[in-house]
Design a protein around this motif. Structure first.
Motif, PDB file in Angstrom:
ATOM      1  N   HIS A   1      -4.387  -2.534   1.681  1.00 32.03           N
ATOM      2  CA  HIS A   1      -4.634  -2.717   0.267  1.00 32.03           C
ATOM      3  C   HIS A   1      -6.108  -3.352  -0.119  1.00 32.03           C
ATOM      4  CE1 HIS A   1      -3.505  -4.141  -3.934  1.00 32.03           C
ATOM      5  NE2 HIS A   1      -3.958  -2.734  -4.012  1.00 32.03           N
TER       6      HIS A   1
ATOM      7  N   ASP B   1      -4.033  -6.343  -7.080  1.00 32.65           N
ATOM      8  CA  ASP B   1      -3.473  -5.658  -8.463  1.00 32.65           C
ATOM      9  C   ASP B   1      -3.204  -6.669  -9.320  1.00 32.65           C
ATOM     10  OD1 ASP B   1      -4.040  -3.340  -7.259  1.00 32.65           O
ATOM     11  OD2 ASP B   1      -2.009  -2.912  -6.454  1.00 32.65           O
TER      12      ASP B   1
ATOM     13  N   HIS C   1      -1.884  -1.401 -14.386  1.00 33.40           N
ATOM     14  CA  HIS C   1      -2.309  -2.505 -13.890  1.00 33.40           C
ATOM     15  C   HIS C   1      -3.644  -2.248 -13.671  1.00 33.40           C
ATOM     16  CE1 HIS C   1      -1.854  -0.322 -10.069  1.00 33.40           C
ATOM     17  NE2 HIS C   1      -2.483  -1.320  -9.475  1.00 33.40           N
TER      18      HIS C   1
ATOM     19  N   HIS D   1      -6.537  -2.409 -10.552  1.00 31.73           N
ATOM     20  CA  HIS D   1      -6.798  -2.660  -8.907  1.00 31.73           C
ATOM     21  C   HIS D   1      -8.117  -3.251  -9.289  1.00 31.73           C
ATOM     22  CE1 HIS D   1      -6.900  -1.534  -4.899  1.00 31.73           C
ATOM     23  NE2 HIS D   1      -8.214  -1.333  -4.971  1.00 31.73           N
TER      24      HIS D   1
HETATM   25 ZN   LIG Z   1      -4.195  -1.861  -5.823  1.00 28.23          ZN
END
Ligand SMILES: [Zn+2]
Length: 406
Positions: free
Chosen positions: A282, A286, A361, A363
């Motif tokens: 990742h 987030d 959301h 990122h």
């Molecule tokens: Zn993310």
């Protein structure tokens, strides 16, 4: 309830010499006079008004600490400087640390012995004298607690003479702090009159502090030229190298204490998935609030990319002068376009779930030279505050970048 303390008059000649300076200081390159003279008015200090205030939180923001570890303030028999503190420690030599972050103005022998003077963003100066050895040069940025000099035995006594100054005029550290190093709760208003006399007025906590604009003269660190026109490549892709950043060096240091204004990217947000994560792939953090909430530019900068970018959905990339780039994605709507100048805290997009996202959301990514790294190095996501660290990035021959924090 207020108490008045008059402090000494500033040499008129110097006041005349410097009174034309009506603007904030733009550079940390001090003039020859500033590098040589202990008592000299601070250029730009009273630039916008005839007063400024210093509160305990102003001192804390610049990292306030006692300049000698385990040091004790004492009154020597030979005391001839009535204003400051004589500090001794049990050691045969002691390191003398910057009381707050700032830029070193003067390093030389003065009437007080070997002396270092540091100018701080809150407008005060601190003086460290009677040193055996100095460890910094004029123009150096120092963080709070950084060793700036060494005190050694001289005629059997090891001590540091420590004082503060306002506009070149000595100010007892006892005005703002106690001898154990803790800060007093009072705030102080410094006023200058037409003749150059500075007056300090102490105010008890609980009275409303008249907030003057902070003395923001310390130049933000600039590693990247934001005026450079963006190439087509830079407008169309996300992970591209930053021109000029690693051009003549493989190591760069980004000082988060010197980035200027900043904002948390999504005020009120919670981290729902950290950088790395279980599968270690990742590339961002987030952040979740409510759909359509406004996403804010973290620092001043120029929008390098704004558009759809595969799984990221709607994405905005902002290039900052400090060398970092920040990326905001899955946006419902982007509010800026490539080439736009943005300010820290300016709304640049709204929270959405475009691209590959299972919930609304943001990122959020931080990149250096196009390579993402963990935003935890930059922000404390629990308290939504900027960290106060120096980040050192080392670029290896294969293009990967290692990161160290200090
Ligand atoms: Zn993310």
């Amino acid at each position: 309830m207020l108490k008045r303390i008059s402090i000494l008059c500033v040499a008129l000649l110097l006041a005349l010499f410097y009174s034309f300076t009506g603007h904030h200081k733009e550079s940390v390159d001090f003039s020859r006079a500033e590098r040589r003279m202990l008592h000299i008015p601070t250029a730009g200090l009273f630039g916008n008004s005839n007063y400024f205030t210093v509160t305990p939180s102003d001192l804390r923001r610049d990292g306030w600490c006692f300049p000698v570890e385990d040091g004790v303030v004492f009154t020597p028999e030979f005391r001839h400087e009535p204003v400051g503190w004589y500090i001794m420690s049990a050691e045969a030599r002691h390191e003398v640390r910057a009381a707050m972050q700032g830029v070193v103005r003067l390093v030389r022998k003065t009437d007080l012995g070997r002396t270092v003077v540091i100018l701080h963003p809150n407008g005060l100066e601190t003086v460290y004298a009677h040193q055996a050895k100095t460890l910094v040069r004029s123009g150096d940025y120092v963080s709070a607690g950084q060793p700036v000099a060494l005190a050694e035995a001289d005629h059997g006594a090891v001590y540091t003479y420590f004082t503060m100054m306002v506009n070149g005029v000595p100010l007892s550290p006892s005005t703002l702090a106690r001898e154990d190093g803790t800060l007093k709760p009072d705030w102080v208003r410094f006023t200058v009159d037409g003749g150059g006399t500075v007056r300090a007025t102490l105010h008890r906590p609980g009275t409303v502090a008249e907030r003057s604009p902070r003395f923001e003269w310390m130049k933000a660190q600039e590693l990247v030229d934001l005026d450079r026109p963006l190439t087509a490549m830079e407008r169309q892709h996300v992970g591209v190298a930053t021109p000029g950043l690693f051009e003549n060096t493989s190591v760069i240091t980004i000082d988060l204490g010197r980035v200027g204004d900043w904002s948390y990217p999504l005020p009120g947000a919670k981290v729902i998935s950290p950088y790395g994560g279980k599968r270690r792939n990742h590339t961002g953090t987030d952040l979740k609030t409510r759909p359509k909430d406004k996403i804010r530019a973290v620092f001043d900068g120029v929008v390098r990319f704004s558009g759809k970018y595969s799984a990221y959905g709607n994405m905005v990339v902002v290039r900052h002068a400090n060398g970092l780039e920040t990326c905001y994605s899955h946006n419902a709507r982007n509010l800026v376009k490539a080439g736009d100048r943005v300010k820290a805290g300016e709304a640049i997009a709204t929270v959405g779930r475009t691209g590959r996202a299972t919930t609304e959301h943001c990122h959020f990514e931080v990149r250096v030279n196009g390579v993402p790294f963990n935003s935890d190095y930059v922000f404390d996501h629990a308290s939504h505050t900027l960290r106060n660290d120096k980040l050192t990035f080392r670029r290896k021959a294969n293009g990967t970048i290692s990161i160290k924090t200090e």
